[in-house]
Scaffold this motif. Structure first.
Motif, PDB file in Angstrom:
ATOM      1  N   ILE A  15      25.305 -17.627  18.242  1.00 43.44           N
ATOM      2  CA  ILE A  15      25.421 -17.849  16.795  1.00 43.44           C
ATOM      3  C   ILE A  15      26.765 -18.535  16.534  1.00 43.44           C
ATOM      4  CG2 ILE A  15      25.451 -16.784  14.504  1.00 43.44           C
ATOM      5  CD1 ILE A  15      23.947 -14.422  15.609  1.00 43.44           C
ATOM      6  N   PRO A  16      26.764 -19.831  16.222  1.00 45.94           N
ATOM      7  CA  PRO A  16      28.022 -20.493  15.927  1.00 45.94           C
ATOM      8  C   PRO A  16      28.471 -20.125  14.507  1.00 45.94           C
ATOM      9  CG  PRO A  16      26.218 -22.045  15.681  1.00 45.94           C
ATOM     10  CD  PRO A  16      25.603 -20.725  16.069  1.00 45.94           C
ATOM     11  N   THR A  17      29.747 -19.904  14.320  1.00 42.71           N
ATOM     12  CA  THR A  17      30.201 -19.545  12.969  1.00 42.71           C
ATOM     13  C   THR A  17      31.434 -20.330  12.560  1.00 42.71           C
ATOM     14  OG1 THR A  17      31.501 -17.707  13.891  1.00 42.71           O
ATOM     15  CG2 THR A  17      29.328 -17.160  12.986  1.00 42.71           C
ATOM     16  N   TYR A  18      31.403 -20.744  11.316  1.00 40.44           N
ATOM     17  CA  TYR A  18      32.615 -21.254  10.670  1.00 40.44           C
ATOM     18  C   TYR A  18      32.572 -20.760   9.230  1.00 40.44           C
ATOM     19  CZ  TYR A  18      36.612 -23.979   9.522  1.00 40.44           C
ATOM     20  OH  TYR A  18      37.886 -24.327   9.129  1.00 40.44           O
ATOM     21  N   ASN A  19      33.478 -19.849   8.911  1.00 42.43           N
ATOM     22  CA  ASN A  19      33.524 -19.222   7.577  1.00 42.43           C
ATOM     23  C   ASN A  19      32.207 -18.561   7.192  1.00 42.43           C
ATOM     24  OD1 ASN A  19      36.173 -19.903   7.316  1.00 42.43           O
ATOM     25  ND2 ASN A  19      35.836 -21.654   5.962  1.00 42.43           N
ATOM     26  N   GLU A  20      31.833 -17.589   7.982  1.00 40.94           N
ATOM     27  CA  GLU A  20      30.593 -16.839   7.717  1.00 40.94           C
ATOM     28  C   GLU A  20      30.898 -15.349   7.561  1.00 40.94           C
ATOM     29  OE1 GLU A  20      27.929 -18.367   7.013  1.00 40.94           O
ATOM     30  OE2 GLU A  20      27.867 -20.255   8.154  1.00 40.94           O
ATOM     31  N   ALA A  21      32.090 -15.025   7.011  1.00 44.75           N
ATOM     32  CA  ALA A  21      32.488 -13.616   6.881  1.00 44.75           C
ATOM     33  C   ALA A  21      31.471 -12.808   6.080  1.00 44.75           C
ATOM     34  CB  ALA A  21      33.880 -13.516   6.243  1.00 44.75           C
ATOM     35  N   GLU A  22      30.837 -13.444   5.100  1.00 39.18           N
ATOM     36  CA  GLU A  22      29.881 -12.705   4.260  1.00 39.18           C
ATOM     37  C   GLU A  22      28.535 -12.507   4.950  1.00 39.18           C
ATOM     38  OE1 GLU A  22      30.144 -14.180  -0.160  1.00 39.18           O
ATOM     39  OE2 GLU A  22      30.663 -15.796   1.224  1.00 39.18           O
ATOM     40  N   ASN A  23      28.316 -13.249   6.036  1.00 40.17           N
ATOM     41  CA  ASN A  23      26.981 -13.242   6.650  1.00 40.17           C
ATOM     42  C   ASN A  23      26.905 -12.599   8.027  1.00 40.17           C
ATOM     43  OD1 ASN A  23      25.552 -14.732   4.608  1.00 40.17           O
ATOM     44  ND2 ASN A  23      26.692 -16.543   5.264  1.00 40.17           N
ATOM     45  N   ILE A  24      28.032 -12.592   8.767  1.00 39.68           N
ATOM     46  CA  ILE A  24      27.939 -12.301  10.193  1.00 39.68           C
ATOM     47  C   ILE A  24      27.476 -10.874  10.506  1.00 39.68           C
ATOM     48  CG2 ILE A  24      30.430 -11.778  10.507  1.00 39.68           C
ATOM     49  CD1 ILE A  24      28.068 -13.652  12.954  1.00 39.68           C
ATOM     50  N   ARG A  25      27.899  -9.911   9.670  1.00 36.07           N
ATOM     51  CA  ARG A  25      27.450  -8.514   9.906  1.00 36.07           C
ATOM     52  C   ARG A  25      25.950  -8.392   9.695  1.00 36.07           C
ATOM     53  NH1 ARG A  25      31.543  -4.803  10.137  1.00 36.07           N
ATOM     54  NH2 ARG A  25      33.488  -5.490   9.169  1.00 36.07           N
ATOM     55  N   VAL A  26      25.502  -8.972   8.592  1.00 36.62           N
ATOM     56  CA  VAL A  26      24.084  -8.841   8.228  1.00 36.62           C
ATOM     57  C   VAL A  26      23.211  -9.469   9.312  1.00 36.62           C
ATOM     58  CG1 VAL A  26      22.342  -9.392   6.474  1.00 36.62           C
ATOM     59  CG2 VAL A  26      24.718  -9.017   5.793  1.00 36.62           C
ATOM     60  N   ILE A  27      23.596 -10.660   9.763  1.00 40.62           N
ATOM     61  CA  ILE A  27      22.715 -11.367  10.710  1.00 40.62           C
ATOM     62  C   ILE A  27      22.683 -10.661  12.072  1.00 40.62           C
ATOM     63  CG2 ILE A  27      24.325 -13.118  11.668  1.00 40.62           C
ATOM     64  CD1 ILE A  27      20.790 -13.870  10.514  1.00 40.62           C
ATOM     65  N   ARG A  30      20.569  -7.482  11.725  1.00 42.18           N
ATOM     66  CA  ARG A  30      19.122  -7.792  11.708  1.00 42.18           C
ATOM     67  C   ARG A  30      18.636  -8.179  13.105  1.00 42.18           C
ATOM     68  NH1 ARG A  30      18.136 -12.178   7.112  1.00 42.18           N
ATOM     69  NH2 ARG A  30      16.081 -12.240   8.103  1.00 42.18           N
ATOM     70  N   LEU A  31      19.463  -8.986  13.796  1.00 38.73           N
ATOM     71  CA  LEU A  31      19.066  -9.467  15.117  1.00 38.73           C
ATOM     72  C   LEU A  31      18.964  -8.324  16.130  1.00 38.73           C
ATOM     73  CD1 LEU A  31      18.520 -11.663  17.187  1.00 38.73           C
ATOM     74  CD2 LEU A  31      20.965 -12.160  17.248  1.00 38.73           C
ATOM     75  N   ARG A  32      19.957  -7.438  16.104  1.00 36.52           N
ATOM     76  CA  ARG A  32      19.946  -6.327  17.067  1.00 36.52           C
ATOM     77  C   ARG A  32      18.745  -5.409  16.849  1.00 36.52           C
ATOM     78  NH1 ARG A  32      20.666  -5.230  20.637  1.00 36.52           N
ATOM     79  NH2 ARG A  32      22.151  -3.558  21.016  1.00 36.52           N
ATOM     80  N   ARG A  33      18.351  -5.240  15.567  1.00 33.73           N
ATOM     81  CA  ARG A  33      17.161  -4.426  15.273  1.00 33.73           C
ATOM     82  C   ARG A  33      15.881  -5.142  15.686  1.00 33.73           C
ATOM     83  NH1 ARG A  33      18.362  -0.420  11.108  1.00 33.73           N
ATOM     84  NH2 ARG A  33      20.489  -0.871  10.478  1.00 33.73           N
ATOM     85  N   ALA A  34      15.842  -6.465  15.388  1.00 30.76           N
ATOM     86  CA  ALA A  34      14.599  -7.216  15.602  1.00 30.76           C
ATOM     87  C   ALA A  34      14.295  -7.396  17.084  1.00 30.76           C
ATOM     88  CB  ALA A  34      14.679  -8.579  14.918  1.00 30.76           C
ATOM     89  N   VAL A  35      15.349  -7.686  17.880  1.00 28.32           N
ATOM     90  CA  VAL A  35      15.139  -7.918  19.325  1.00 28.32           C
ATOM     91  C   VAL A  35      16.235  -7.175  20.099  1.00 28.32           C
ATOM     92  CG1 VAL A  35      14.785  -9.660  21.138  1.00 28.32           C
ATOM     93  CG2 VAL A  35      14.204 -10.216  18.787  1.00 28.32           C
ATOM     94  N   LEU A  58      32.506  -6.058  15.502  1.00 27.57           N
ATOM     95  CA  LEU A  58      31.098  -5.861  15.869  1.00 27.57           C
ATOM     96  C   LEU A  58      30.963  -5.706  17.383  1.00 27.57           C
ATOM     97  CD1 LEU A  58      29.544  -8.585  13.508  1.00 27.57           C
ATOM     98  CD2 LEU A  58      29.337  -6.097  13.243  1.00 27.57           C
ATOM     99  N   ALA A  59      31.721  -6.542  18.111  1.00 29.38           N
ATOM    100  CA  ALA A  59      31.649  -6.511  19.576  1.00 29.38           C
ATOM    101  C   ALA A  59      32.211  -5.195  20.122  1.00 29.38           C
ATOM    102  CB  ALA A  59      32.411  -7.702  20.159  1.00 29.38           C
ATOM    103  N   ALA A  60      33.249  -4.681  19.464  1.00 32.02           N
ATOM    104  CA  ALA A  60      33.858  -3.434  19.932  1.00 32.02           C
ATOM    105  C   ALA A  60      32.876  -2.267  19.768  1.00 32.02           C
ATOM    106  CB  ALA A  60      35.146  -3.160  19.157  1.00 32.02           C
ATOM    107  N   ALA A  61      31.993  -2.375  18.778  1.00 31.10           N
ATOM    108  CA  ALA A  61      31.069  -1.273  18.495  1.00 31.10           C
ATOM    109  C   ALA A  61      29.747  -1.397  19.246  1.00 31.10           C
ATOM    110  CB  ALA A  61      30.797  -1.214  16.988  1.00 31.10           C
ATOM    111  N   ASP A  62      29.502  -2.546  19.882  1.00 30.00           N
ATOM    112  CA  ASP A  62      28.192  -2.773  20.500  1.00 30.00           C
ATOM    113  C   ASP A  62      28.361  -3.607  21.770  1.00 30.00           C
ATOM    114  OD1 ASP A  62      25.664  -3.677  21.248  1.00 30.00           O
ATOM    115  OD2 ASP A  62      25.001  -4.031  19.191  1.00 30.00           O
ATOM    116  N   PRO A  63      28.081  -3.022  22.930  1.00 33.02           N
ATOM    117  CA  PRO A  63      28.297  -3.751  24.191  1.00 33.02           C
ATOM    118  C   PRO A  63      27.395  -4.978  24.353  1.00 33.02           C
ATOM    119  CG  PRO A  63      27.217  -1.630  24.584  1.00 33.02           C
ATOM    120  CD  PRO A  63      27.602  -1.654  23.142  1.00 33.02           C
TER     121      PRO A  63
END
Ligand code: GTP
Ligand code: MG
Length: 256
Positions: A15-27, A30-35, A58-63
């Motif tokens: 997932i490439p990001t540039y200024n996605e602070a409002e979106n990165i947690r949500v996505i 959703r992704l970790r739940r979906a797959v 997020l990375a610190a909380a999920d290997p």
């Protein structure tokens, strides 16, 4: 590190990001739940809005979540290439491209991965039967339709949505696509890889997706991105035609 997705092996979603602070947690949530079998790599270009720091949390909380910190904004293409390089280093079988802004629904990823079981490259497609775009302004619809029509005509590839950015590749295919020579940066990166897959004779399939306009954060789409795609596709099309003519001429010479 996960065991892999049925039928296709170990999957890394970049997932490439540039200024996605409002979106990165949500996505990522959703992704970790979906797959749950897929690992995630966030490739952040040192976003001024702090996306990189959130990704670290997020990375610190999920290997299964990882972060690639890049020094500054260098375009979508460069971020993906760095992500793909990581996938090769870590011997994944499949790499997935997904935007951070929610346009690509993680809940539809199984559809892409299932199709990969019998293909080398799967393109999430807005413009095949069953594909949809939600809440797009007319000018975006027009750019995408005209861009795809021009791509089909210039390159002679049968794809309806060669500019889309929700995809899955087998690494065995990417490995033969000489991606170290890719110079495309914006959307054109997507066309570039679709064109390489087609030229290599890989099994490329389009599966319908529902693409939703981003709800939060700013688009990075610009007229420079459209111009880059236009000139590169024109050059590739001309090169392909020239090569066909050359082959025909040298065939005639060897017959004579
Ligand atoms: N790392 C990195 N990511 C980028 C860059 N430019 C865009 N992105 C990311 O690439 C994804 C697609 O970019 P968007 O801004 O959504 O572009 P778009 O989908 O064409 O535009 P919209 O439809 O208006 O959202 C998003 O996750 C962006 O954060 C970049 O230069 N570097
Ligand atoms: Mg977007």
């Amino acid at each position: 590190m996960s065991e892999g997705y049925r039928g296709v092996g170990r999957v890394l979603v970049v997932i490439p990001t540039y200024n996605e602070a409002e979106n990165i947690r949500v996505i990522t949530d959703r992704l970790r739940r979906a797959v749950p079998a897929a690992d995630v790599l966030i490739a952040d270009d040192n976003s001024p809005d702090g996306t990189g720091a959130i990704a670290d949390e997020l990375a610190a909380a999920d290997p299964q979540i990882h972060v690639l910190h890049r020094p500054g904004k260098a375009g979508l293409g460069a971020a993906y290439l760095a992500g793909f390089a990581r996938a090769f280093e870590q011997s994944y079988d499949v790499v997935v491209e997904m935007d951070a802004d929610g346009s690509h629904a993680p809940e539809q990823l199984p559809r892409l991965l299932d199709a990969l079981a019998e293909n080398d490259v799967v393109l999430g497609s807005r413009w095949v039967r069953g594909g949809k775009v939600l809440n797009w302004p007319f000018h975006r619809y027009l750019i995408s339709q005209v861009g795809n029509l021009y791509t089909r005509l210039a390159l002679g590839i049968p794809l309806r949505d060669a500019t889309g950015g929700y995809r899955a590749y087998r690494l065995t295919a990417l490995d033969k696509m000489e991606i170290e020579t890719v110079a495309s940066q914006g959307y054109c990166f997507q066309v570039d890889l679709a064109w390489r897959a087609h030229r290599n004779g890989f099994r490329v399939v389009e599966v319908p997706i529902t693409f939703a306009e981003r709800e939060r954060g700013a688009s990075k789409m610009s007229s420079a991105i459209v111009r880059e795609a236009l000139w590169r596709v024109t050059v590739w099309g001309a090169q392909a035609r020239l090569a066909t003519v050359r082959r025909a001429v040298s065939g005639k010479r060897s017959e004579a």
